[in-house]
Design an enzyme around this catalytic site. Structure first.
Site, mmCIF file in Angstrom:
data_model
loop_
_atom_site.group_PDB
_atom_site.id
_atom_site.type_symbol
_atom_site.label_atom_id
_atom_site.label_comp_id
_atom_site.label_asym_id
_atom_site.label_seq_id
_atom_site.Cartn_x
_atom_site.Cartn_y
_atom_site.Cartn_z
ATOM 1 N N GLY A 39 0.873 -1.180 0.000
ATOM 2 C CA GLY A 39 0.000 0.000 0.000
ATOM 3 C C GLY A 39 0.899 1.216 0.000
ATOM 4 O O GLY A 39 1.818 1.309 0.830
ATOM 5 N N LYS A 40 0.647 2.124 -0.946
ATOM 6 C CA LYS A 40 1.557 3.275 -1.044
ATOM 7 C C LYS A 40 1.597 4.074 0.257
ATOM 8 O O LYS A 40 2.656 4.532 0.684
ATOM 9 C CB LYS A 40 1.147 4.167 -2.220
ATOM 10 C CG LYS A 40 1.336 3.466 -3.555
ATOM 11 C CD LYS A 40 1.052 4.346 -4.730
ATOM 12 C CE LYS A 40 0.834 3.551 -6.003
ATOM 13 N NZ LYS A 40 1.943 2.674 -6.383
ATOM 14 N N ASN A 43 3.475 1.986 2.951
ATOM 15 C CA ASN A 43 4.900 1.915 2.602
ATOM 16 C C ASN A 43 5.597 3.236 2.926
ATOM 17 O O ASN A 43 6.719 3.261 3.457
ATOM 18 C CB ASN A 43 5.091 1.631 1.102
ATOM 19 C CG ASN A 43 4.672 0.226 0.716
ATOM 20 O OD1 ASN A 43 4.534 -0.643 1.569
ATOM 21 N ND2 ASN A 43 4.445 0.013 -0.569
ATOM 22 N N GLY A 216 12.578 6.962 -12.895
ATOM 23 C CA GLY A 216 13.182 5.633 -12.755
ATOM 24 C C GLY A 216 14.667 5.708 -12.478
ATOM 25 O O GLY A 216 15.136 6.533 -11.692
ATOM 26 N N ASP A 246 7.767 4.975 -3.276
ATOM 27 C CA ASP A 246 7.414 5.228 -1.865
ATOM 28 C C ASP A 246 8.667 5.582 -1.059
ATOM 29 O O ASP A 246 8.645 6.489 -0.220
ATOM 30 C CB ASP A 246 6.742 3.984 -1.268
ATOM 31 C CG ASP A 246 5.463 3.624 -2.017
ATOM 32 O OD1 ASP A 246 4.788 4.553 -2.505
ATOM 33 O OD2 ASP A 246 5.156 2.427 -2.138
HETATM 34 O O1 RIB Z 1 4.084 1.591 -4.531
HETATM 35 C C1 RIB Z 1 4.044 0.207 -4.351
HETATM 36 C C2 RIB Z 1 2.703 -0.184 -3.800
HETATM 37 O O2 RIB Z 1 1.713 0.102 -4.757
HETATM 38 C C3 RIB Z 1 2.554 -1.649 -3.500
HETATM 39 O O3 RIB Z 1 2.943 -1.967 -2.196
HETATM 40 C C4 RIB Z 1 1.081 -1.908 -3.768
HETATM 41 O O4 RIB Z 1 0.343 -2.197 -2.631
HETATM 42 C C5 RIB Z 1 0.569 -0.650 -4.460
HETATM 43 O O5 RIB Z 1 -0.179 0.099 -3.621
#
Ligand code: RIB
Length: 306
Positions: A39-40, A43, A216, A246
């Site tokens: 989850g962004k 994370n 990137g 993230d």
């Molecule tokens: O940015 C990476 C995240 O994007 C992953 O962990 C996934 O859950 C999505 O939300």
């Protein structure tokens, strides 16, 4: 220690490495497979904590096993989860991720993330008081993000919007974000223009001020009031880019909160993003402060004038 608030998503990541992306109707043998916490929003919260910040998270999980596991994993990372709520009868967010030669494609089933309401954020708004930065992404409803941005700004926090995944935004969102951090694809989606400088300038005319575009392994471009600058990322052995964005956003926020200049914050962020690519898995890849500082020092030594 800087205080940072993150309002956003928590997902369980179902990650498979694959030789390629299957076409519709095709089955191909792939693997290995792992489940990983993601989850962004979550994370970024964990990455800020690993960078040494005090972090509180606002979010929602479902009343299932994934939900409790994700909340507990945040607690173990030292994140304040008092504003991570549970939605009864709803599944926790899930991300299905395919990694091909180090790059990834992601499908999201938002589940409880889609239930994070403006009211939830308003109830937790005291967390913004005294915070240096507030981070938002777009894996929760746009109206919730807008309310969060308004409340964080009113409380005096610097606001950072990482607009991923792309969702149409009103101009107010650009004006409310002190820093807007898309990747190359998102910049194009928001601006409708493929050139980076032209796209950034289109977003500035919609109210965005500080724009940092991640590109990137090349690094990140800064588009502000001064001439655009490319901050190059260090070269690493990349195995999985999931979570690199993230790690970038979190390190950027922590560096800003510590009083670094915009340029120095982006230098720290490209190092953090690069390190995140050296390990498989989004959460597993998020680096700790000592690693980021060490890599940033090597980069500075190689190009002291930058
Ligand atoms: O940015 C990476 C995240 O994007 C992953 O962990 C996934 O859950 C999505 O939300």
């Amino acid at each position: 220690m800087p205080r940072i608030v993150v309002a956003g998503s928590l997902n369980m990541d179902l990650v498979m490495q694959s030789p390629r992306v299957p076409v519709l109707g095709e089955t191909i043998p792939a693997g290995p497979f792992v489940t990983s916490h993601g989850g962004k929003g979550a994370n970024q919260a964990v990455a800020c904590s690993r960078m040494g910040a005090s972090v509180a998270m606002m979010g929602r999980v479902g009343d299932d096993a994934f939900g409790s596991e994700l909340r507990e994993s945040l607690e173990r990372e030292g994140v304040d989860v008092s504003a991570v709520l549970t939605t009864e009868g709803c599944s926790t967010g899930v991300a299905s991720i395919v990694v091909v030669e180090g790059d990834n494609g992601i499908l999201i089933a938002p589940g409880a993330n889609g239930m994070l309401s403006p009211r939830d954020v308003r109830t937790a708004a005291p967390l913004f008081e005294g915070a240096s930065c507030a981070l938002f992404q777009l894996e929760v409803p746009v109206e919730t993000v807008l309310d969060g941005l308004r409340l964080a700004k009113r409380a005096g926090a610097r606001t950072i919007l990482n607009p991923a995944p792309f969702m149409p935004l009103p101009d107010e969102a650009f004006a409310l974000a002190d820093f807007f951090i898309p990747n190359r694809i998102e910049l194009e989606q928001f601006s409708g223009i493929s050139g980076l400088a032209e796209g950034a300038s289109a977003l500035r005319s919609r109210g965005a001020s500080g724009i940092v575009v991640t590109v990137g392994k090349e690094g990140a471009w800064i588009f502000g009031d001064a001439a655009p600058v490319l901050v190059r990322a260090p070269v690493v052995d990349a195995v999985d880019s999931t979570g690199a964005g993230d790690a970038f956003v979190a390190a950027f926020a922590v560096a800003l909160a510590e009083g670094e200049t915009l340029r120095d914050a982006v230098e720290m962020a490209v190092c953090s993003g690069a390190l995140a690519c050296t390990r498989f898995g989004a959460r597993e890849g998020l680096p700790r402060r000592a690693e980021v500082d060490a890599l940033a020092a090597v980069v500075k030594q190689k190009s002291p004038s930058s």
